[in-house]
Design a protein around this motif. Sequence first.
Motif, PDB file in Angstrom:
ATOM      1  N   LEU A  87     -50.992  39.249  55.075  1.00  0.00           N
ATOM      2  CA  LEU A  87     -52.032  38.919  54.120  1.00  0.00           C
ATOM      3  C   LEU A  87     -51.418  38.447  52.815  1.00  0.00           C
ATOM      4  O   LEU A  87     -51.897  37.515  52.176  1.00  0.00           O
ATOM      5  N   LEU A  88     -50.338  39.103  52.465  1.00  0.00           N
ATOM      6  CA  LEU A  88     -49.652  38.744  51.234  1.00  0.00           C
ATOM      7  C   LEU A  88     -49.272  37.268  51.289  1.00  0.00           C
ATOM      8  O   LEU A  88     -49.463  36.516  50.331  1.00  0.00           O
ATOM      9  N   GLU A  89     -48.742  36.886  52.422  1.00  0.00           N
ATOM     10  CA  GLU A  89     -48.329  35.506  52.608  1.00  0.00           C
ATOM     11  C   GLU A  89     -49.549  34.593  52.464  1.00  0.00           C
ATOM     12  O   GLU A  89     -49.484  33.536  51.863  1.00  0.00           O
ATOM     13  N   ALA A  90     -50.662  35.063  53.018  1.00  0.00           N
ATOM     14  CA  ALA A  90     -51.860  34.224  53.044  1.00  0.00           C
ATOM     15  C   ALA A  90     -52.501  34.070  51.670  1.00  0.00           C
ATOM     16  O   ALA A  90     -53.146  33.060  51.404  1.00  0.00           O
ATOM     17  N   VAL A  91     -52.332  35.053  50.797  1.00  0.00           N
ATOM     18  CA  VAL A  91     -52.995  34.927  49.490  1.00  0.00           C
ATOM     19  C   VAL A  91     -52.127  34.181  48.479  1.00  0.00           C
ATOM     20  O   VAL A  91     -52.581  33.879  47.389  1.00  0.00           O
ATOM     21  N   LYS A  92     -50.914  33.906  48.866  1.00  0.00           N
ATOM     22  CA  LYS A  92     -49.983  33.291  47.919  1.00  0.00           C
ATOM     23  C   LYS A  92     -50.538  31.978  47.362  1.00  0.00           C
ATOM     24  O   LYS A  92     -50.629  31.809  46.145  1.00  0.00           O
ATOM     25  N   ASP A  93     -50.885  31.086  48.248  1.00  0.00           N
ATOM     26  CA  ASP A  93     -51.343  29.776  47.792  1.00  0.00           C
ATOM     27  C   ASP A  93     -52.650  29.851  47.009  1.00  0.00           C
ATOM     28  O   ASP A  93     -52.755  29.273  45.933  1.00  0.00           O
ATOM     29  N   PRO A  94     -53.643  30.534  47.551  1.00  0.00           N
ATOM     30  CA  PRO A  94     -54.891  30.630  46.779  1.00  0.00           C
ATOM     31  C   PRO A  94     -54.664  31.221  45.387  1.00  0.00           C
ATOM     32  O   PRO A  94     -55.216  30.725  44.399  1.00  0.00           O
ATOM     33  N   LEU A  95     -53.836  32.228  45.320  1.00  0.00           N
ATOM     34  CA  LEU A  95     -53.596  32.886  44.047  1.00  0.00           C
ATOM     35  C   LEU A  95     -52.905  31.925  43.081  1.00  0.00           C
ATOM     36  O   LEU A  95     -53.267  31.830  41.908  1.00  0.00           O
TER      37      LEU A  95
END
Lengths: 139, 870
Positions: free
Chosen positions: B407-415
């Motif tokens: 999930l951490l990886e997945a929120v990187k770009d949006p964040l």
Amino acid sequence: MSRQFATFTLDGARYGVDVLRVQEALRAHTRTPVPLAPKGIAGLVNLRGQVVMTIDLRSRLGLAPLPGDAEPMMVVVQVDGEPISLLVDEIGDVTDVEEGQFETPPDTLPTALREVILGAYKLDRGLLLALDVDRATAA
Amino acid sequence: MEDMDEIVREFLVESYENLDQLDQDLVALEGAPDSRELLSSVFRTIHTIKGTSGFLAFGLLERVAHAGENLLVELRDGRRSMDQPTADVLLLMVDTIRLILGTIEASGAEGDVAVDPVIEKIHAVLEGRTADAAAAPVAEDVEPSVVEPVDLPVVQAPAAVVTEVAAAPAAVASSRKVGARKAASAATPAPATKAAAPTKAVRAPRATKAAGARAASSAQAVAVAVEAAPVHRPAVPAPSGVVPAQQPAPAAESVPVAPPTAPPVAPTAPPAAPPVAQAAVPAAAPKTAAAEPGAEGPGLRTAAETSIRVDVELLDALMRQVGELVLARNQISRLADGNVDLDLVRSAQRLSLIASELQEGVMKTRMQPIDHVWSKMPRIVRDLAAVCGRQVRLEMVGKETELDRTLLEAVKDPLTHLVRNAVDHGIEAAEVREAAGKVPTGLLTLRAYHAGGQVVVEVTDDGKGIDPERVGAKAVEKGLRTADQVTGMSPQELLQMLFLPGFSTAEAVTNVSGRGVGMDVVRTKIEAIGGTVEVESVVSRGTTWRLRIPLTLAIMPALTVESAGELYAIPQVSLLELVALDGQKAGGAIEYINSAPVYRLRGALLPLVSLRDVLEYGGERDADTPTVIAVLQADTQRFGLVVDRVLNTEEIVVKPLSARLKAIGTYAGATLLGDGRVSLILDVQAIARRTLSGESLEADWEQSAAKAARAADAEQVLVAGIGGGRRVAIPLSAVTRLERLKHEVIEHVGGREVVQYRGAIVPLVRLERLLGGYTEAASEELLVVVYTRGTRSVAIVVEEIVDIVEDDFAQHSQIDDHGLVGSTVLKERVTELLDVRQAVMAADPSFFDDVDTHGTSDLSQLHVFAGASA
């Protein structure tokens, strides 16, 4: 060159899948239907904790459904690294075939069948139809 | 060859981690130019990269790092202070190093990355203040050839280390001394001592200290590497598991007083310098903290000794297997249930307990602090602020909040996107801010915390905010909504349109954002991992973007429902509440507007979607089967999913679906239920989009129109008993919530009764007293109608809630009394119409003060905030 085929029957005819693609063969499990799924997908089964999609080969090959009381068997094959189970009528033995016995399917075969059949091996005991696993399992 | 690759790979991994740290340190250093800890940390990192690249024969990399190091030496020795050009050029150096590393990663060689411009720039900065010009040339001279006599002890020491590791994979501590030639001989005993005593790494500093003291007379000890052998895989040679180099106190002290010739000496050490692997201890020992000499040393080592690097795939595999174990456990538990074999039952219970603990433990191993993603933000914000001409201060709260690494990886770009957006569009230029009476430096806050089984990540800026009107205008302009639709929208609904594809409010496309890939991408990405995005904004005050992310993807709570004999799972995150309709009522409770079924949920119309229809089962359900409406939240709207039955809530293990089934778009995955059956997990967002978009959206508009029309001649009222058989009707618009309060919570302010409610003091109105009814024996609980207006609330005490009915004004009679506006007949009973204004004023005379011009009409305009939490 000789190859080994795992065989099974569908509506009286013998079919085979390269034995290297077969993970296992077992009795049918309870299937969970998947509404909206493409025709031929018979549902999902729990294979020792893994959710495995099941293809109804009869429907895929354009055959009539198995009579209500008959219990199908499952042949679990590997497709793109994921197991997919095929519903068949009965499971046969593992048969050695020679390339020389192979012949492409005759043009008279129904389209539904021609799409998923690689060809036929002319064995002494009759014809063995080689199933194109990838196409048979593609939705 | 294989070994070599392994070394290079380790080097890359470590260097990337070090560079991330470097970014942070450099930006922090700009804010605190005098921080010796930060400087040491930066220096060490570059030094290590340089050293290892020399060792691995990456010449370009070494040259860049070397140039940067020259600059850092000046900083460290206090001959130069950190300023913007210095920071810029150092960051540029970091980027170049990253570029080279990327090339190495891709091709195994350095390629032809242009390093000369960077080196040139560094030199330019260096020469901008050439008071110590002598130092640089000397360093230059030393650099090409490492076979200076100075290096002799250095080369020997690491060799010893490697041998030691190979021979005995116990904890090996090695200390390396770099010094002037004289000191070198004095320092040599130190490594030897340590190699000979490979017992505890903890002992290293003491020995080093002694050695350092000896050496301090004429030179300085630059770095001490403490090696904990068990940390790394045996296959990996010495460099891999090396703990951050730590300067013992004497060494650190000696640095400033070092003779001018000292700086060039340090750079020569690299060939032997083992790479610093501070990242082996992800969050536990942030380098900045560790950089404090002496005091922090032991703590750091402890962390390193107790943590290891583990292949992520192994963790994933573990997680999967634990999932299986949990399912198998569920089955065993059921088999054991009702079994008379006591031993079996006991074993099953024990298995159950262990499996739960194991599951928890494995899940924890996959958790990583969000700081992993955030650590990149200071650099991003700094660069962006410079590009956009903003002054931005970045605050990060809750760095340690953990979530699953996938999930951490997945929120990187949006964040990152949200942060960029906030700097570019949110925070205004300094002069604009000042003109608006704000401090010139904008504040960007990243906040993360756990709430309700989810991780909430907020990106808040105190910038200009988003004007809902403009959003509306833009949506119309872009043809996403019609003007009519926009007129009827609340500000919140208007803001939600930011997430529509093809929406971007940026006036001009900038380098930073506004290229059309906007919030819809953010939303899509967050939803893909089962999360949600919200936005709150106050014009000229700022904007908050809130991401809600599940703790983990693999296991989640879900509601199991039945429809047409099959079971489906609905992720709990989407579920707001359940409304059960019994057989007979179901027919009447569901109404139709233009064939679109709706349900009146506390006065508001809830569009209904039948799961049977969604799944195209066909066939009509029996009229008298019980029906349950699962009220679900999807994107911006809520809707009711009609199912036959609700079974239970359980933790489910999410199994991926075959790609062929994913394409259907209705299912988010599959899971195994306790009985071993496979059940499909519904994709609530997808179902909402399928069934509520297009014409049904139009139906929504018609619904609200119909609702508005109906409201004109009939109003919904809450009928409540107030004791003594009397009933009053309270307009639903004056009902914010219904609550049950314990008697004990009533407190007093002067003569008034008050309760604490949601962090505020709320006055109580007793209707029976106001209207002169009976006060019956006090019951355990008080039933109150809470009416909230803005920040103020009153709680109206009633005895019972009878029903919500439509009040036909035609039936009103003028027969009234104190506190009433009239009476009417509802449900064949005479019901008094409560004068809410008067009742409220009785409790809080100033309640309506700020809207007196609007008078009571304000009441009817209020929206009913249907309580969402069931």
